[in-house]
Design an enzyme around this catalytic site. Structure first.
Site, PDB file in Angstrom:
ATOM      1  N   GLU A 218       0.782  -1.179   0.117  1.00 36.02           N
ATOM      2  CA  GLU A 218       0.037   0.020   0.011  1.00 36.02           C
ATOM      3  C   GLU A 218       0.818   1.212   0.011  1.00 36.02           C
ATOM      4  O   GLU A 218       0.591   2.167   0.837  1.00 36.02           O
ATOM      5  CB  GLU A 218      -0.933   0.063   1.142  1.00 36.02           C
ATOM      6  CG  GLU A 218      -1.870  -1.225   1.216  1.00 36.02           C
ATOM      7  CD  GLU A 218      -2.735  -1.574   2.393  1.00 36.02           C
ATOM      8  OE1 GLU A 218      -2.796  -0.380   3.282  1.00 36.02           O
ATOM      9  OE2 GLU A 218      -3.608  -2.463   2.537  1.00 36.02           O
TER      10      GLU A 218
ATOM     11  N   GLU B 157      -3.558  -9.667   0.748  1.00 41.16           N
ATOM     12  CA  GLU B 157      -4.292  -9.465   2.218  1.00 41.16           C
ATOM     13  C   GLU B 157      -5.534  -9.830   1.866  1.00 41.16           C
ATOM     14  O   GLU B 157      -6.486  -8.945   1.456  1.00 41.16           O
ATOM     15  CB  GLU B 157      -4.018  -8.066   2.608  1.00 41.16           C
ATOM     16  CG  GLU B 157      -2.672  -7.625   3.304  1.00 41.16           C
ATOM     17  CD  GLU B 157      -2.600  -6.425   3.862  1.00 41.16           C
ATOM     18  OE1 GLU B 157      -3.786  -5.957   4.410  1.00 41.16           O
ATOM     19  OE2 GLU B 157      -1.465  -5.706   3.947  1.00 41.16           O
TER      20      GLU B 157
END
Length: 816
Positions: free
Chosen positions: A423, A490
């Protein structure tokens, strides 16, 4: 890139001593420097000086994390990210005596990890500073050593916080070793091996060895290598002569091997040993390194997914942070091994190191136990994600740290993917290409990915985090990029608290929004996420309030566990996923007083929640059955309680007080069986049967009043030299020995003799009792105590007591 085809031979390095008739001492000696350091929590201006008086400082052993020893306080600057634990500055000092056998030798100190901004001194002279807290480094001490006493001092500056988005720890939290070699020796990470397996029965092996020469003139050596199979038999032997070695020399070698045994998560025992010996002109061994070997063939494509040794493989993975409950970041190897064993028993076959390099022993264990690893270098890059994180140092240090990371881990067969970030804020395609190109120059054999980095064009596998849990997101990406394989970096996120149940489904944005979701409408999200039907019209357990979460599969962000498996298991272009997370980790909560957000399918103790067994029923081939909830619900007589069963046997039969409540069979992709059972005290039991007719059962009995303490342990003895740790599972039971699942009783732990308590944890995310206290309450019936040995010869006595409870006592044998 439409297809990634990787064929590898990989090695993990193990060092050992070898007798050398020329020099005084072994050819290469590595010994631990973990014991007997002096520590001071604060800054001292002249603590680096050799003659500084540290006699009043605390004596301790490494690894050490001073943050976990502190008090939880909402005003601590680490805040939410650091679980409200202290940071600051700390100093470590250790004296070592010069050894005569070091004459005309090289002496180095090896740090596996120091968090963070470490500056190392020897006899008052600075050796260097390293800001990144997650990667190891080495300093040459040779030119600074003097006869007699030599003093190593380390300043750890973690005064600026938060320095990460989760709990980082503070201090020398990984191992430290001393390395002694000859003047001419193999360099750090000096043996790198790759191979090509065009066929599974033939490997072409390429070895690159790097030699360093610190002597006054050029040297001449023979590189002698012996390859042994797992039985110790020699399967290949070769020699290469190298003359006129100056300061550094690289030696390339190549050979072929027929019918190699292939390493995989299912066959981790298929390992070899490569012995690399450096010989002088008289055939004397002047250096020696041993490597543990794994041959494997990895193929990745959007057409076929992931093939391991030609076999279709789905990543059944877990994300992990590096901390471990009551020991924080300073994780003993026994604690790490126990956690990996729990994952293996669940059916997990892969781990993502979120979001940083782990300790070297983690990769050795993954090689040995059989886990595929997505090895992640960084969380973010040049844009800081926490105010004082590595982003502030990235531009200056990333190439040096990334080089160390790749060279350290590239020889491990368990590592099959590199990840360059997670991210990453504000990343550009140019920077992504720069990092990927840098890695490929060091290791062209593995694909590179990035968590939530699929917008870039450099990565070979698209990594998807939370957005991949939205309905249709994975399939939509595939339609736009049909040639690029996808992996769930994830997927999925759910919440659960051990022993807590709610029968009405909870959705984060609607029921317990994260800080960034405050004020956002749930109505606009409903059509995009996987809604889960309620288990009852009216909440059966209204007393179980937030922030504790339900251990039914019904407390979600976007997707539950069952929907994850239904939606991903049959997509050929989808390699599998890494769930967030395996274990609860400290930090990254939604705010005080919570120490964490309970994402883990195992809590801060490492005790499984019920969702552990849901994953086991999906992932494991070993027949199993599990039921929930427990069966102690006073005041709910005749209330219908949803009883859920997880099994991989196809069906199960439920009994209450010996009476059958019916047998149910799993329908396709149903993944759970549900009975609505009017509560009556007694025994609830489930029976599942394998295809061979073997019965597997799980049962709960209604518990009475708490009456006693029970201790179970995974060890009967402890060694100080080996750094052994005993896990004590402490349970409150009634007068019949039945666990009382709702007992929250304060217990006192006394450790006497030759042991010490390393920390206590109960899994309650709201409990702020310091981990070093000799007392803590149980949470939903249980408490974990970690016990280690000291350097005395006494056996270890443990007593656990609580008001109104019969105490429990245990003796562990001292093994040293």
């Amino acid at each position: 890139m439409n297809k990634l085809h990787i064929t590898l031979l990989l090695f993990s390095t193990v060092l050992f001593s070898c007798s050398d008739p020329v020099v005084s001492g072994p050819a290469r000696e590595q010994r631990s420097l973990d014991h007997h350091w002096r520590f001071y929590p604060g800054d001292v201006s002249d603590a680096h000086q050799k003659d500084f008086d540290d006699s009043t400082w605390r004596m301790l052993d490494l690894p050490h994390d001073w943050s976990i020893e502190g008090a939880y306080d909402k005003n601590n600057p680490a805040g939410i990210a650091g679980a409200f634990l202290p940071t600051g500055i700390g100093w470590y000092r250790k004296a070592i005596d010069y050894q005569p056998e070091w004459d005309n030798r090289r002496v180095a100190i090896l740090f596996d990890g120091v968090y963070m901004n470490s500056t190392v001194y020897i006899n008052g002279k600075v050796l260097g500073t390293r800001p990144y807290g997650y990667i190891g480094f080495q300093y040459d001490l040779t030119d600074y050593l003097v006869p007699g006493k030599n003093v190593i001092a380390v300043k750890v500056d973690h005064s600026k916080a938060p320095s990460g988005r989760w709990y980082t720890g503070s201090g020398i939290y990984r191992h430290v070793n001393l390395l002694v070699t000859g003047q001419l020796h193999l360099s750090r990470h000096g043996v790198q091996v790759q191979s090509e397996l065009e066929r599974l029965d033939l490997a072409t092996v390429r070895i690159t060895s790097t030699l360093e020469n610190h002597s006054s003139g050029p040297g001449s050596v023979v590189l002698h290598q012996i390859l042994r199979d797992k039985e110790g038999r020699v399967v290949h032997e070769q020699r290469s002569e190298k003359t006129a070695i100056d300061r550094e020399e690289v030696v390339d070698q190549q050979f072929t091997l027929e019918d190699p045994l292939l390493w995989s998560a299912e066959s981790p025992e298929n390992r070899y040993v490569l012995e690399t010996r450096v010989l002088d002109g008289r055939e004397n061994v002047i250096d020696e390194v041993s490597n543990v070997i794994g041959f494997r063939k990895i193929e990745v494509s959007a057409e076929k997914g992931l093939l391991v040794n030609g076999k279709k493989t789905i990543i059944k993975g877990m994300c992990m942070h590096h901390d471990a409950g009551p020991v924080g970041a300073a994780v003993p190897e026994d604690v790490l091994r126990r956690r990996l064993e729990l994952l293996k028993q669940m059916g997990c076959n892969a781990i993502r190191t979120t979001h940083n390099p782990f300790a070297p022993e983690f990769y050795r264990m993954c090689d040995e136990m059989g886990f595929y690893v997505m090895d992640e270098a960084f969380d973010g890059w040049e844009v800081a994600k926490a105010e004082h994180d590595y982003g502030n140092y990235f531009e200056e240090w990333w190439q040096q740290d990334l080089t160390e990371f790749i060279k350290r881990d590239m020889n491990h067969p368990s590592v099959i993917f590199w990840s360059i970030g997670n991210e990453v804020r504000g990343f550009t395609d140019k920077r992504q290409h720069e990092l990927v190109g840098f890695i490929e120059r060091l290791d062209p054999t593995r694909p590179v990915t990035q968590g939530e980095g699929s917008e870039g064009t450099a990565i070979g596998i698209a990594g998807m985090n939370g957005h991949g849990e939205m309905k249709g997101a994975i399939a939509d990406f595939h339609r736009k990029h049909p040639g690029k394989p996808i992996i769930g970096t994830e997927i999925t996120h759910t919440y659960q608290t051990r022993g807590v149940y709610r029968t009405r489904t909870s959705y984060r944005r609607r029921d317990f929004p994260a800080p960034w979701e405050q004020g956002q409408s749930f109505d606009g999200l409903k059509d995009k996420i996987y809604l889960i039907p309620d288990l009852s019209e009216k909440e059966v357990f209204p007393e179980s309030g937030l922030p504790y979460q339900s251990s039914y599969d019904n407390s979600i962000v976007r997707m539950g566990i069952r929907d994850y498996w239904r939606e991903t298991k049959d997509k050929p272009y989808f390699l599998g996923a890494f769930r967030w997370t395996a274990f609860d980790y400290l930090g990254e909560s939604f705010g005080w007083p919570a120490r964490t957000a309970p994402f883990g399918i195992m809590d801060l103790c490492g005790f499984p929640t019920d969702n552990y067994y849901l994953y086991q029923s999906i992932w494991s081939d070993k027949p199993m059955v599990h039921l929930l909830p427990h069966w102690t619900h006073p005041g709910k007589e005749n209330v219908k309680i949803p009883v859920v069963v997880y099994t991989n046997t196809g069906g199960a039969e439920l009994f209450l007080n010996g009476k059958s409540l019916g047998r149910k069979m799993l329908k396709e992709d149903e993944l759970q069986l549900v009975w609505q059972v009017p509560y009556q005290p007694g025994e609830l039991k489930v029976v599942a049967r394998t295809d061979a007719g073997k019965e597997i059962t799980k049962s709960y009995k209604t518990a009475g009043t708490p009456a006693a303490v029970k201790i179970s342990t995974d060890r009967t003895g402890l060694s100080y030299k080996e750094g052994d740790v005993a896990h004590l599972e402490i349970t409150i039971v009634d007068d019949k020995g039945t666990e009382v699942p709702q007992a929250n009783r304060k217990l006192h732990i006394e450790v006497s003799g030759g042991g010490r308590c390393l920390g206590l944890e109960n899994g309650d995310i709201l409990d702020h009792t310091p981990h070093q206290s000799p007392y803590r309450k149980t949470f939903n019936g249980k408490l974990l105590a970690l016990v280690g040995a000291d350097d005395t010869a006494q056996d270890i006595g443990i007593t656990v007591s609580g008001e109104g409870l019969a105490p429990a006592r245990l003796t562990l044998e001292k093994l040293d």
